[in-house]
Write an enzyme that holds these catalytic residues in place. Structure first.
Site, PDB file in Angstrom:
ATOM      1  CE  LYS A   1      -2.459  10.178   3.029  1.00 23.31           C
ATOM      2  NZ  LYS A   1      -3.332  10.168   2.789  1.00 23.31           N
TER       3      LYS A   1
ATOM      4  CE  LYS B   1     -13.506   5.635   1.514  1.00 17.73           C
ATOM      5  NZ  LYS B   1     -13.331   5.385   2.631  1.00 17.73           N
TER       6      LYS B   1
ATOM      7  CE  LYS C   1      -6.530  13.958   1.034  1.00 18.63           C
ATOM      8  NZ  LYS C   1      -6.908  12.299  -0.662  1.00 18.63           N
ATOM      9  NE  ARG C   2      -3.884   9.347  10.594  1.00 17.73           N
ATOM     10  CZ  ARG C   2      -3.481   8.413  11.141  1.00 17.73           C
ATOM     11  NH1 ARG C   2      -4.059   7.547  11.608  1.00 17.73           N
ATOM     12  NH2 ARG C   2      -2.343   9.478  11.921  1.00 17.73           N
TER      13      ARG C   2
ATOM     14  CB  THR D   1      -9.897   4.710  -0.888  1.00 19.44           C
ATOM     15  OG1 THR D   1      -9.358   5.032   0.737  1.00 19.44           O
ATOM     16  CG2 THR D   1      -9.759   2.849  -1.231  1.00 19.44           C
TER      17      THR D   1
ATOM     18  CG  HIS E   1      -1.888  -0.889   1.555  1.00 25.01           C
ATOM     19  ND1 HIS E   1      -3.180  -0.657   0.288  1.00 25.01           N
ATOM     20  CD2 HIS E   1      -2.016  -2.703   1.953  1.00 25.01           C
ATOM     21  CE1 HIS E   1      -3.730  -2.093   0.702  1.00 25.01           C
ATOM     22  NE2 HIS E   1      -2.893  -2.682   1.714  1.00 25.01           N
TER      23      HIS E   1
END
Ligand code: F58
Length: 809
Positions: free
Chosen positions: A552, A658, A546-547, A654, A363
């Protein structure tokens, strides 16, 4: 009457009278209370039992069908599962929502009040843990015989609160009031060894003499399929001291703490998700958790195998074990140990079975995220496993040497043992070596894995490498999270079958030109914003959930927000698209830089909030404690989905799926599954910006200098200067310093493209019909991202298992 496997069960009725009768029985007979004295908690638990019974009846029939078929099973081993709340899911899947609401009235309660008592088990961090839950949901829905295995942490992921804008972590005692959804099964308890040493007899057989023995006690939760009778299970292990772990003589002597210390030590293994690993003891505890999960689960898998089969030669044909990242990789040497040391198989037989049984999902692409453990720790904690790993390594390196003679450097890179600066076991190398297939989680990710992170292995065994693009549960993230949208889709498509056949969303595409449909679509989005209750429902709701991680790039989003703030301040008479910018997510407790970004966002939010001139156009909201439950509220309300990681860093994502499924339009880079989303929704319905992976690599190779971007771009300079000068409080200096002097994730290089792309977003928003059309097309064209498709891909490329149909009574 045939009593086996519930075939002789009295059917549980679903008429209001039958349901109410069962509710009442459960209140008296199982909850042990009365209508007069029942609390809201009693009502919740009683309702949960009544719903659970209906699924348990299906479980009994599932078990009968699956055992009769004696199929190949999928066992999904994962250190994390983020299940989300169970009540609303189980009401839906058992089709008892309406009767339950009516019956609750008898208690004088509304379903909403009871729902609030349904605690989300936070047994995971983020994407990886939620993916595990989505895959279990899809496997049950597709009638695949499967069991999930994990750890029943007493404390899940911390609860996030803000104090003065800074993240504070509170323990999450999720099962403090009990958990009505699980079935403890203490009789299926397993014994787990740790420490000690090994001995060899004259025949060369090895025995592990342990130094500590711990018990693993399972409990399982039901994993129902939607629109089918299949109900699978997930088994979660709790660590317990053995019966002799309580020292009565010490207790009698008043040494109360010492009397229970062995039991406490054992129970600490399943105490918390990801114990702090900044100390030696913390690291040891994490490795203990990993082995605990693996040892208990493998013994349970073998117990299940033996119920129907005898010969080891059949094991791999009946057993597909998927390793969710490297955390369960010890299953490879553990199965070898069981087969060779305990079952007396030859090494070669055991190795063949092991390799055929396991497959590994990776991952990440970040090399620093590839797990390694000190050899010295292994030597102490798992002495036999280290010997087995050495033996596996010999075979591996032999193969490498014969394929690539004289390539010593390659041998060094591929070894299961890293030598410098400290001897460590490389878990990813072990996972690749001991499995039949290795997959990444999006096309780009799988390609980059084979070209970079795991390149040597892909060159040695190209056929092992696959891609299985992630997916999400349309049940949870559309039907449950966005019921109004689901109803609209059902009435438009004529029936609800699309939920299990998500490609049918394509048929919505022609409706994107129907004005009545457009306005209904807009109404629903607006109502979802009202339901969320954060910010003006008529503003553009811009969502980044998100985290928190530097790759990110929440920092990039923040730079855009500050730029927008400056634009409004500098030209108060201008016209601006009103935006509500929503951030949510947790930072790892020890990740200082990520926590600084959180503080800075909260500080900027405060300054913007207090500025009356800006307030009509810009609002920043940051609800604390992002989890599945909060995601279910936020995602359906989003207009814009922020997927702005540096290209080549996000394995898949993911949340991006969504959000797109719920009609949010993505602003994103060519990273992870964004690429596949854009391919499907079309370039016109996706806001693309920024460097691609080769561009990022080239920029780095040419010597990246973030300061040059700062100097050349006035708006960027103004934003960074404001941050650094303390205009937004104390942490600004640190964040600015990191961006200006290191900027490991090329944030400043992508700033201009991002900010300009956001202007295109504003422009698109002003044409509401165009926007809504794009929103509809995002939903219509992202059916591919159903976790059902993901599971089908795992089946056809890796697991090769068949569904088992559960007959309806
Ligand atoms: C995530 N990984 C990836 N890891 O970042 C994301 O791109 C992907 O969509 C998702 O997996 C599912 O494939 C992830 O969530 C972790 O949480 C690690 C767990 C172990 C400790 C370090 C974080």
């Amino acid at each position: 009457m045939d009593l086996r496997n519930g075939i002789g069960l009295r059917p549980l009725g679903n008429t209001p009278a039958e349901f109410e009768q069962d509710l009442l029985s459960n209140l008296y007979y199982r909850r042990g209370t009365t209508v007069e004295s029942a609390s809201a908690q009693d009502a919740y638990e009683t309702l949960a039992l009544t719903v659970r019974d209906r699924l348990a009846a299906r479980r009994a029939r599932t078990s009968a069908a699956q055992y009769a078929a004696n199929p190949r099973w999928v066992y999904y081993l994962s250190a994390e599962f983020l299940f989300g709340r169970q009540l609303s899911q189980n009401l839906l899947y058992s089709n008892t929502g309406e009767v339950a609401a009516a019956a609750l009235k008898a208690f004088g309660l509304a379903p909403g009040e009871v729902e609030e008592l349904d605690v989300e088990p936070g047994l995971g961090n983020g994407g990886l843990g939620r993916l595990a839950a989505c895959l279990l949901d899809a496997m049950a829905t597709l009638d695949i015989p499967a069991v999930g295995y994990g750890i029943r942490y007493d404390f899940g992921i911390f609860k996030q609160a803000f104090a003065d804008g800074a993240q504070v972590e509170k323990p999450d005692a999720w099962a403090f009031q009990g958990n009505p959804w699980e079935f403890p099964a203490p009789d299926d308890r397993q014994t787990v060894f740790f420490y000690g040493h090994t001995t060899r007899d004259s025949d060369g057989n090895t025995t592990w003499i342990p130094g500590e023995i711990v018990l693993g006690e399972p409990s399982h939760m039901l994993v129902p399929g939607y629109g089918t009778d299949t109900v699978n299970i997930v088994r979660l292990w709790s660590a317990r001291g053995s019966e002799s772990s309580f020292d009565l003589s010490r207790f009698s002597a008043g040494q109360y703490a010492e009397a229970v210390q062995e039991a406490v030590r054992a129970e600490n293994i399943s105490k918390v998700l990801y114990p702090d690993d900044s100390t030696e003891l913390g690291r040891e505890l994490r490795l203990k958790q990993q082995y605990f999960l693996v040892s208990c689960s493998l013994r349970d898998i073998i117990r299940r195998f033996r119920l129907r089969n005898a010969a080891w030669s059949e094991f791999a044909g009946k057993t597909a074990i998927q390793l969710n990242d490297t955390h369960p990789t010890l299953a490879i040497p553990e199965l070898m140990r069981l087969l060779v040391d305990e079952e007396g198989l030859s090494w070669d037989e055991a190795w063949e079975i092991t390799q055929r049984t396991f497959a590994y999902t990776c991952h990440t692409l970040l090399p620093e995220a590839l797990e390694t453990w000190p050899v010295a720790l292994f030597e102490r904690l798992l002495p036999r496993h280290l010997e087995i790993i050495y033996a596996i390594n010999e075979g591996l390196l032999g193969e490498v040497r014969s394929r690539f003679p004289d390539d010593l450097d390659r041998v060094r890179r591929m070894s299961l043992i890293q030598e410098e600066p400290e001897r460590r076991v490389r878990m990813a190398n072990l996972a690749v070596t001991g499995t039949t297939a290795v997959n990444g989680v999006a096309e780009l990710h799988s390609k980059l894995l084979a070209e970079t992170t795991l390149r040597d292995f892909a060159e040695l065994w190209p056929a092992k490498f696959r891609n299985v693009t992630n997916g999400v549960s349309p049940r949870r993230f559309v039907r449950l999270a966005n019921p109004s949208l689901a109803d609209l889709i059902t009435s438009s498509l004529g029936d609800g079958g699309w939920i299990n056949d998500l490609d049918r969303l394509e048929d919505l595409a022609p409706l994107a030109d129907d004005p009545a449909f457009l306005s209904r679509w807009r109404e629903i989005k607006r109502a979802n914003k009202v339901r969320l209750g954060l910010g003006d429902p008529d503003s553009l709701t811009d969502v980044m959930v998100k985290r928190f991680h530097e790759y990110k790039r929440q920092q990039l989003k923040l730079l855009h927000v500050i730029t927008q703030y400056h634009r409004i301040k500098n030209n108060p008479g201008g016209s601006y698209v009103p935006r509500t910018v929503l951030f949510a997510g947790k930072a790892a407790p020890a990740y200082h830089a990520a926590k600084s970004i959180i503080r800075l966002i909260n500080a900027v939010a405060r300054v913007v909030d207090e500025d009356a001139a800006v307030a009509p156009y810009l609002k920043i909201v940051f609800p604390p404690n992002y989890n599945v439950t909060l995601g279910e509220l936020i995602i359906p309300a989003a207009d814009l989905s922020e997927q702005i990681s540096l290209a080549g860093k996000e394995a898949s994502g993911t949340g991006n799926m969504k959000l797109a499924l719920n009609g949010a339009i993505t602003i994103g880079t060519l990273d992870g599954a964004n690429i596949e989303i854009r391919d499907r929704v079309g370039a016109d319905n996706f806001f693309l910006f920024g460097l691609d992976t080769p561009g990022a690599t080239a920029l780095r190779a040419a010597g990246y200098n973030p300061r040059a971007y700062y100097e050349r771009d006035d708006e960027l300079r103004a934003a960074l200067d404001a941050i650094a000068s303390g205009a937004f409080g104390g942490v600004g200096q640190e964040v600015a310093d990191s961006l200006l002097n290191r900027d490991e994730y090329l944030t400043l290089a992508d700033y201009r493209a991002y900010v300009d792309c956001q202007s295109e977003v504003d422009e698109a928003w002003q044409d509401q019909d165009r926007w809504t059309r794009a929103s509809i097309l995002n939903t219509a064209r992202t059916g591919f991202f159903s976790a059902d498709r993901t599971v089908r891909d795992y089946i056809s490329t890796i697991w090769h298992v068949d569904p088992v149909h559960v007959p309806h009574p």
